[in-house]
Design an enzyme around this catalytic site. Structure first.
Site, short mmCIF file in Angstrom:
data_model
loop_
_atom_site.label_atom_id
_atom_site.label_comp_id
_atom_site.label_asym_id
_atom_site.label_seq_id
_atom_site.Cartn_x
_atom_site.Cartn_y
_atom_site.Cartn_z
N HIS A 48 39.19 38.33 34.52
CA HIS A 48 39.76 38.53 35.85
C HIS A 48 39.32 37.36 36.73
O HIS A 48 38.16 37.28 37.13
CB HIS A 48 39.23 39.88 36.39
CG HIS A 48 39.63 40.20 37.79
ND1 HIS A 48 39.01 41.18 38.53
CD2 HIS A 48 40.58 39.68 38.61
CE1 HIS A 48 39.56 41.25 39.74
NE2 HIS A 48 40.51 40.33 39.81
N MET B 91 43.81 46.15 42.64
CA MET B 91 42.43 46.22 43.13
C MET B 91 42.29 47.44 44.02
O MET B 91 43.09 47.64 44.94
CB MET B 91 42.07 44.96 43.92
CG MET B 91 41.86 43.71 43.10
SD MET B 91 40.63 43.83 41.78
CE MET B 91 39.13 44.25 42.69
C1 DX5 Z 1 35.09 43.30 42.01
C2 DX5 Z 1 35.30 43.17 40.54
C3 DX5 Z 1 35.06 44.40 39.79
C4 DX5 Z 1 33.68 45.00 39.89
C5 DX5 Z 1 33.87 46.48 39.92
O1 DX5 Z 1 35.63 42.20 42.66
O2 DX5 Z 1 36.61 42.73 40.25
O3 DX5 Z 1 35.45 44.27 38.42
O4 DX5 Z 1 32.82 44.66 38.83
O5 DX5 Z 1 32.66 47.10 40.19
P1 DX5 Z 1 32.53 48.65 40.46
O6 DX5 Z 1 33.10 49.36 39.27
O7 DX5 Z 1 31.05 48.84 40.58
O8 DX5 Z 1 33.27 48.94 41.72
ZN ZN Z 2 37.39 42.73 38.15
#
Ligand code: DX5
Ligand code: ZN
Length: 220
Positions: free
Chosen positions: A65, A136
């Site tokens: 990502h 997101m």
């Molecule tokens: C945030 C990232 C996520 C993050 C999610 O910008 O893209 O992948 O690791 O973390 P959690 O699951 O703790 O919200």
């Molecule tokens: Zn992510």
């Protein structure tokens, strides 16, 4: 196909290899790898050298990502260090169509992501060209944030569009996933669930298995 995609952003980097193995032993198939450039998002995470190192020891599907401005510049680098899939942000690309095409031509799967404030309508024109859309469900940049409820509708909207058009596009969600929000996003139509803090807190293997149990209920 339903998959848990543990995000290594929440890993203990001193024991990264070991933790990835624990997930693999628990039956996890995907690994979500968050690359941040300090420009598209405020924070900086890690990049190619880390991915290259873990690639040597892991057979997992590397779902990269990119929270990076103009990610087109780095497609080949990420393919070379072991990405199986590359997701770029629609907001970060000057020419999203060209970027998607370049990822496709590089021989890996293609994902397009939108931030919470970006409407699904902004990416519908490109749905036919991608393997996955990443919705997101927090502001990109940090793990451990709270799920933004308004995003549930976006998942439903995207799912309806994909079904209407009869497309084969996966819906991934990322941010604030826990026991409660997991069923919210699955009910809304997501099939690829990223989870960072929820998986890496406590016993990784047990956490992954308990998410898998829920996913299995949706699989059939
Ligand atoms: C945030 C990232 C996520 C993050 C999610 O910008 O893209 O992948 O690791 O973390 P959690 O699951 O703790 O919200
Ligand atoms: Zn992510």
């Amino acid at each position: 196909m339903y998959q848990l995609c543990p995000s290594i952003l929440s890993a203990d980097f001193n024991r990264l290899g070991e933790q990835i193995q624990q997930l693999e032993h628990a039956g996890v198939e995907w690994l979500h790898i968050d690359v941040m450039d300090g420009d598209f998002v405020p924070s900086i995470s890690f990049g190619m050298p880390v991915i290259k190192s873990i690639r040597k020891e892991s057979k997992l599907f590397f779902d990269v990502h990119l929270m990076v401005t103009e990610p087109e510049r780095y497609i080949q680098d990420f393919v070379d260090c072991g990405a199986d899939s590359i997701t770029v942000h629609a907001e970060a690309c000057e020419d999203l169509e060209r970027t998607v095409e370049r990822i496709r031509n590089a021989g890996v799967k293609v994902g397009v992501s939108i931030k919470p404030a970006t409407p699904v309508a902004d990416i519908t024109y490109i749905l036919k060209e991608v393997d996955m859309v990443l919705i997101m469900t927090v502001q990109p940049g940090f793990g451990g944030q709270k799920y933004i409820e308004e995003c549930t509708e976006k998942i439903e909207e995207l799912k309806a569009l994909i079904d209407e058009e009869g497309l084969d596009v996966d819906i991934q969600v990322d941010g604030g996933i826990n026991e409660q929000t997991l069923t919210t996003v699955l009910d809304a139509g997501a099939n690829l669930v990223v989870a960072g803090s929820y998986v890496f807190k406590g016993d990784l293997g047990e956490n992954a298995k308990s998410v898998r149990k829920v996913l299995d209920q949706y699989e059939n």
